[in-house]
Motif scaffolding. Sequence first.
Motif, PDB file in Angstrom:
ATOM      1  N   SER A  29      12.033  -9.079 -38.733  1.00 17.99           N
ATOM      2  CA  SER A  29      11.699  -8.000 -37.804  1.00 17.99           C
ATOM      3  C   SER A  29      10.592  -8.481 -36.864  1.00 17.99           C
ATOM      4  N   TYR A  30      10.299  -7.678 -35.852  1.00 17.65           N
ATOM      5  CA  TYR A  30       9.246  -8.049 -34.907  1.00 17.65           C
ATOM      6  C   TYR A  30       7.894  -8.158 -35.607  1.00 17.65           C
ATOM      7  N   GLY A  31       7.610  -7.255 -36.521  1.00 18.46           N
ATOM      8  CA  GLY A  31       6.345  -7.292 -37.247  1.00 18.46           C
ATOM      9  C   GLY A  31       6.218  -8.523 -38.118  1.00 18.46           C
ATOM     10  N   GLU A  32       7.313  -8.906 -38.794  1.00 15.64           N
ATOM     11  CA  GLU A  32       7.279 -10.098 -39.643  1.00 15.64           C
ATOM     12  C   GLU A  32       7.109 -11.363 -38.817  1.00 15.64           C
ATOM     13  N   ILE A  33       7.763 -11.413 -37.656  1.00 19.34           N
ATOM     14  CA  ILE A  33       7.607 -12.576 -36.774  1.00 19.34           C
ATOM     15  C   ILE A  33       6.176 -12.645 -36.253  1.00 19.34           C
ATOM     16  N   GLY A  34       5.616 -11.471 -35.905  1.00 22.72           N
ATOM     17  CA  GLY A  34       4.235 -11.435 -35.424  1.00 22.72           C
ATOM     18  C   GLY A  34       3.252 -11.955 -36.462  1.00 22.72           C
ATOM     19  N   LYS A  35       3.446 -11.590 -37.721  1.00 26.93           N
ATOM     20  CA  LYS A  35       2.568 -12.096 -38.787  1.00 26.93           C
ATOM     21  C   LYS A  35       2.756 -13.584 -38.998  1.00 26.93           C
ATOM     22  N   LYS A  36       4.002 -14.031 -38.889  1.00 26.93           N
ATOM     23  CA  LYS A  36       4.307 -15.443 -39.130  1.00 26.93           C
ATOM     24  C   LYS A  36       3.756 -16.340 -38.015  1.00 26.93           C
ATOM     25  N   LEU A  37       3.857 -15.877 -36.769  1.00 27.65           N
ATOM     26  CA  LEU A  37       3.437 -16.683 -35.618  1.00 27.65           C
ATOM     27  C   LEU A  37       2.081 -16.277 -35.057  1.00 27.65           C
ATOM     28  N   ASN A  38       1.408 -15.336 -35.715  1.00 26.12           N
ATOM     29  CA  ASN A  38       0.089 -14.862 -35.308  1.00 26.12           C
ATOM     30  C   ASN A  38       0.121 -14.269 -33.889  1.00 26.12           C
ATOM     31  N   LEU A  39       1.080 -13.369 -33.675  1.00 25.41           N
ATOM     32  CA  LEU A  39       1.230 -12.654 -32.406  1.00 25.41           C
ATOM     33  C   LEU A  39       1.258 -11.161 -32.695  1.00 25.41           C
ATOM     34  N   THR A  40       1.059 -10.364 -31.664  1.00 26.30           N
ATOM     35  CA  THR A  40       1.201  -8.922 -31.860  1.00 26.30           C
ATOM     36  C   THR A  40       2.679  -8.550 -31.796  1.00 26.30           C
ATOM     37  N   ARG A  41       2.992  -7.401 -32.350  1.00 37.51           N
ATOM     38  CA  ARG A  41       4.374  -6.943 -32.371  1.00 37.51           C
ATOM     39  C   ARG A  41       4.901  -6.688 -30.969  1.00 37.51           C
ATOM     40  N   GLN A  42       4.045  -6.157 -30.087  1.00 36.28           N
ATOM     41  CA  GLN A  42       4.457  -5.881 -28.713  1.00 36.28           C
ATOM     42  C   GLN A  42       4.752  -7.182 -27.957  1.00 36.28           C
ATOM     43  N   THR A  43       3.939  -8.217 -28.205  1.00 40.77           N
ATOM     44  CA  THR A  43       4.166  -9.509 -27.565  1.00 40.77           C
ATOM     45  C   THR A  43       5.492 -10.101 -28.030  1.00 40.77           C
ATOM     46  N   VAL A  44       5.751  -9.997 -29.320  1.00 38.86           N
ATOM     47  CA  VAL A  44       7.014 -10.506 -29.862  1.00 38.86           C
ATOM     48  C   VAL A  44       8.190  -9.751 -29.258  1.00 38.86           C
ATOM     49  N   ALA A  45       8.066  -8.430 -29.123  1.00 40.81           N
ATOM     50  CA  ALA A  45       9.157  -7.624 -28.567  1.00 40.81           C
ATOM     51  C   ALA A  45       9.431  -8.007 -27.115  1.00 40.81           C
ATOM     52  N   ARG A  46       8.366  -8.187 -26.323  1.00 41.15           N
ATOM     53  CA  ARG A  46       8.548  -8.580 -24.918  1.00 41.15           C
ATOM     54  C   ARG A  46       9.186  -9.955 -24.808  1.00 41.15           C
ATOM     55  N   ARG A  47       8.649 -10.911 -25.583  1.00 41.82           N
ATOM     56  CA  ARG A  47       9.187 -12.273 -25.519  1.00 41.82           C
ATOM     57  C   ARG A  47      10.622 -12.333 -26.030  1.00 41.82           C
ATOM     58  N   MET A  48      10.942 -11.508 -27.031  1.00 43.90           N
ATOM     59  CA  MET A  48      12.300 -11.493 -27.564  1.00 43.90           C
ATOM     60  C   MET A  48      13.288 -10.957 -26.531  1.00 43.90           C
ATOM     61  N   LYS A  49      12.876  -9.935 -25.795  1.00 44.46           N
ATOM     62  CA  LYS A  49      13.753  -9.379 -24.761  1.00 44.46           C
ATOM     63  C   LYS A  49      14.018 -10.419 -23.669  1.00 44.46           C
ATOM     64  N   VAL A  50      12.980 -11.163 -23.264  1.00 45.07           N
ATOM     65  CA  VAL A  50      13.143 -12.212 -22.256  1.00 45.07           C
ATOM     66  C   VAL A  50      14.019 -13.340 -22.810  1.00 45.07           C
ATOM     67  N   SER A  51      13.801 -13.706 -24.075  1.00 47.65           N
ATOM     68  CA  SER A  51      14.588 -14.779 -24.685  1.00 47.65           C
ATOM     69  C   SER A  51      16.051 -14.393 -24.804  1.00 47.65           C
ATOM     70  N   LEU A  52      16.309 -13.147 -25.191  1.00 45.82           N
ATOM     71  CA  LEU A  52      17.699 -12.712 -25.310  1.00 45.82           C
ATOM     72  C   LEU A  52      18.382 -12.633 -23.946  1.00 45.82           C
ATOM     73  N   SER A  53      17.637 -12.244 -22.909  1.00 44.39           N
ATOM     74  CA  SER A  53      18.250 -12.221 -21.573  1.00 44.39           C
ATOM     75  C   SER A  53      18.521 -13.649 -21.081  1.00 44.39           C
ATOM     76  N   ASN A  54      17.632 -14.592 -21.390  1.00 49.39           N
ATOM     77  CA  ASN A  54      17.888 -15.996 -21.049  1.00 49.39           C
ATOM     78  C   ASN A  54      19.075 -16.534 -21.843  1.00 49.39           C
ATOM     79  N   LEU A  55      19.185 -16.121 -23.089  1.00 47.52           N
ATOM     80  CA  LEU A  55      20.304 -16.541 -23.930  1.00 47.52           C
ATOM     81  C   LEU A  55      21.619 -15.978 -23.404  1.00 47.52           C
ATOM     82  N   TYR A  56      21.588 -14.721 -22.951  1.00 45.97           N
ATOM     83  CA  TYR A  56      22.782 -14.134 -22.341  1.00 45.97           C
ATOM     84  C   TYR A  56      23.187 -14.907 -21.091  1.00 45.97           C
ATOM     85  N   TYR A  57      22.212 -15.328 -20.295  1.00 41.74           N
ATOM     86  CA  TYR A  57      22.494 -16.128 -19.102  1.00 41.74           C
ATOM     87  C   TYR A  57      23.139 -17.460 -19.488  1.00 41.74           C
ATOM     88  N   ILE A  58      22.624 -18.088 -20.556  1.00 42.05           N
ATOM     89  CA  ILE A  58      23.165 -19.373 -21.005  1.00 42.05           C
ATOM     90  C   ILE A  58      24.626 -19.229 -21.424  1.00 42.05           C
TER      91      ILE A  58
END
Length: 152
Positions: free
Chosen positions: A116-145
């Motif tokens: 989940s976003y919270g688990e990734i945030g704890k694992k990578l030392n990021l906030t949940r909101q940062t993970v959610a924003r970066r995940m949305k950008v990553s998924l849109s880049n992945l969709y483009y690929i």
Amino acid sequence: MKFIKPLDRRSIKWVLIRRGRMVAKNTNECWLDTNLDKGYITNDLHCAGIKLRGIYEKTKPKSIVSYNTDRIDTGNTFVDNNVGRLHALDKLKKITKELGKADYQLTILHCGDDYSYGEIGKKLNLTRQTVARRMKVSLSNLYYIFNKGIVR
């Protein structure tokens, strides 16, 4: 003594599989499904994440019991599991090159390993909101690929 009732985190949704046949599906089976149901991501981003998970799961080694160890190629369509695994690794290499290592790690943790976003945030030392924003950008880049045919 008072017992606390455990939380039931299942979210059941009825899905029609055939005419007259419905199946209860737990929408919390995959975090991508949960985020799609809550409206955090679109259907296109969900499909891109599911496609990445399919490619990622092909690379995991599986123990397969086979009683036909001496297989003889008689011209039939026999495909070795290692060939599919190598193709999937090649696709993941292209995706890593296009996304970048940090975003690739983030998408693999969320899509492939089902964090989940919270688990990734704890694992990578990021906030949940940062993970959610970066995940949305990553998924849109992945969709483009996937959409432009860089990785098929």
